[in-house]
Design a protein around this motif. Structure first.
Motif, PDB file in Angstrom:
ATOM      1  N   PRO A   1      -6.072   8.631  -0.920  1.00 51.53           N
ATOM      2  CA  PRO A   1      -5.321   7.829  -1.876  1.00 51.53           C
ATOM      3  C   PRO A   1      -6.230   7.250  -2.962  1.00 51.53           C
ATOM      4  O   PRO A   1      -7.425   7.076  -2.784  1.00 51.53           O
ATOM      5  CB  PRO A   1      -4.711   6.713  -1.031  1.00 51.53           C
ATOM      6  CG  PRO A   1      -5.357   6.783   0.291  1.00 51.53           C
ATOM      7  CD  PRO A   1      -6.092   8.067   0.409  1.00 51.53           C
TER       8      PRO A   1
ATOM      9  N   THR B   1       3.760  -3.294  -8.184  1.00 54.83           N
ATOM     10  CA  THR B   1       3.239  -2.255  -9.077  1.00 54.83           C
ATOM     11  C   THR B   1       2.066  -1.525  -8.431  1.00 54.83           C
ATOM     12  O   THR B   1       1.968  -0.300  -8.512  1.00 54.83           O
ATOM     13  CB  THR B   1       2.827  -2.861 -10.432  1.00 54.83           C
ATOM     14  OG1 THR B   1       3.966  -3.510 -11.014  1.00 54.83           O
ATOM     15  CG2 THR B   1       2.314  -1.799 -11.385  1.00 54.83           C
TER      16      THR B   1
ATOM     17  N   SER C   1       1.571  -1.143  -5.246  1.00 57.68           N
ATOM     18  CA  SER C   1       2.140  -0.346  -4.173  1.00 57.68           C
ATOM     19  C   SER C   1       2.690   0.974  -4.708  1.00 57.68           C
ATOM     20  O   SER C   1       2.425   2.047  -4.151  1.00 57.68           O
ATOM     21  CB  SER C   1       3.245  -1.137  -3.473  1.00 57.68           C
ATOM     22  OG  SER C   1       3.785  -0.416  -2.407  1.00 57.68           O
ATOM     23  N   LEU C   2       3.429   0.909  -5.812  1.00 56.92           N
ATOM     24  CA  LEU C   2       3.976   2.120  -6.422  1.00 56.92           C
ATOM     25  C   LEU C   2       2.878   3.009  -6.988  1.00 56.92           C
ATOM     26  O   LEU C   2       2.905   4.225  -6.822  1.00 56.92           O
ATOM     27  CB  LEU C   2       4.966   1.744  -7.534  1.00 56.92           C
ATOM     28  CG  LEU C   2       6.290   1.154  -7.084  1.00 56.92           C
ATOM     29  CD1 LEU C   2       7.084   0.641  -8.276  1.00 56.92           C
ATOM     30  CD2 LEU C   2       7.096   2.179  -6.308  1.00 56.92           C
ATOM     31  N   THR C   3       1.910   2.413  -7.654  1.00 57.69           N
ATOM     32  CA  THR C   3       0.818   3.170  -8.277  1.00 57.69           C
ATOM     33  C   THR C   3      -0.031   3.882  -7.237  1.00 57.69           C
ATOM     34  O   THR C   3      -0.414   5.043  -7.424  1.00 57.69           O
ATOM     35  CB  THR C   3      -0.076   2.229  -9.112  1.00 57.69           C
ATOM     36  OG1 THR C   3       0.724   1.599 -10.114  1.00 57.69           O
ATOM     37  CG2 THR C   3      -1.206   2.984  -9.781  1.00 57.69           C
ATOM     38  N   LEU C   4      -0.312   3.187  -6.151  1.00 59.55           N
ATOM     39  CA  LEU C   4      -1.197   3.732  -5.124  1.00 59.55           C
ATOM     40  C   LEU C   4      -0.458   4.554  -4.076  1.00 59.55           C
ATOM     41  O   LEU C   4      -1.078   5.252  -3.275  1.00 59.55           O
ATOM     42  CB  LEU C   4      -1.972   2.598  -4.448  1.00 59.55           C
ATOM     43  CG  LEU C   4      -2.865   1.771  -5.376  1.00 59.55           C
ATOM     44  CD1 LEU C   4      -3.413   0.559  -4.638  1.00 59.55           C
ATOM     45  CD2 LEU C   4      -3.986   2.620  -5.949  1.00 59.55           C
ATOM     46  N   GLY C   5       0.870   4.428  -4.050  1.00 65.27           N
ATOM     47  CA  GLY C   5       1.656   5.186  -3.084  1.00 65.27           C
ATOM     48  C   GLY C   5       1.515   4.696  -1.659  1.00 65.27           C
ATOM     49  O   GLY C   5       1.581   5.490  -0.722  1.00 65.27           O
ATOM     50  N   VAL C   6       1.310   3.388  -1.489  1.00 64.99           N
ATOM     51  CA  VAL C   6       1.176   2.812  -0.154  1.00 64.99           C
ATOM     52  C   VAL C   6       2.053   1.574  -0.026  1.00 64.99           C
ATOM     53  O   VAL C   6       2.364   0.918  -1.014  1.00 64.99           O
ATOM     54  CB  VAL C   6      -0.286   2.419   0.179  1.00 64.99           C
ATOM     55  CG1 VAL C   6      -1.170   3.644   0.224  1.00 64.99           C
ATOM     56  CG2 VAL C   6      -0.823   1.412  -0.796  1.00 64.99           C
ATOM     57  N   ASP C   7       2.461   1.285   1.202  1.00 67.46           N
ATOM     58  CA  ASP C   7       3.188   0.048   1.468  1.00 67.46           C
ATOM     59  C   ASP C   7       2.165  -1.047   1.710  1.00 67.46           C
ATOM     60  O   ASP C   7       1.286  -0.900   2.567  1.00 67.46           O
ATOM     61  CB  ASP C   7       4.091   0.189   2.696  1.00 67.46           C
ATOM     62  CG  ASP C   7       5.285   1.085   2.426  1.00 67.46           C
ATOM     63  OD1 ASP C   7       5.786   1.076   1.284  1.00 67.46           O
ATOM     64  OD2 ASP C   7       5.716   1.786   3.355  1.00 67.46           O
TER      65      ASP C   7
END
Length: 79
Positions: A2, A48, A50-56
């Motif tokens: 990631p 933002t 979380s969405l950018t990095l693709g993680v919860d």
């Protein structure tokens, strides 16, 4: 692998989503209140990221960060 969270990434989000000027003196180490970030702005920043990095990201834990550097450290510890 990631994408890692960086200080520059958080500062960019604060500037574009929360309205904190990116050239604010001490922006990376000043506490949220000193740079004018309230709880809603911090929640927007975390969402933002979380969405950018693709993680919860666990909001309860991440909200314990008191400044940009701590936020970056806590986010990167999630990987």
């Amino acid at each position: 692998m990631p994408l890692a969270c960086t200080t520059a990434m958080v500062i960019d989000i604060l500037a574009t989503k929360v309205g904190v000027p990116a050239n604010t003196p001490g922006i990376d180490t000043a506490d949220w209140e000193a740079i004018g970030v309230e709880s809603l702005g911090l929640a927007e920043t975390i969402s933002t990221l979380s969405l950018t990095l693709g993680v919860d990201l666990p909001h309860e834990e991440i909200l314990t960060a008191t400044n940009v550097q701590e936020l970056v450290m806590l986010v990167n510890n999630q990987f």
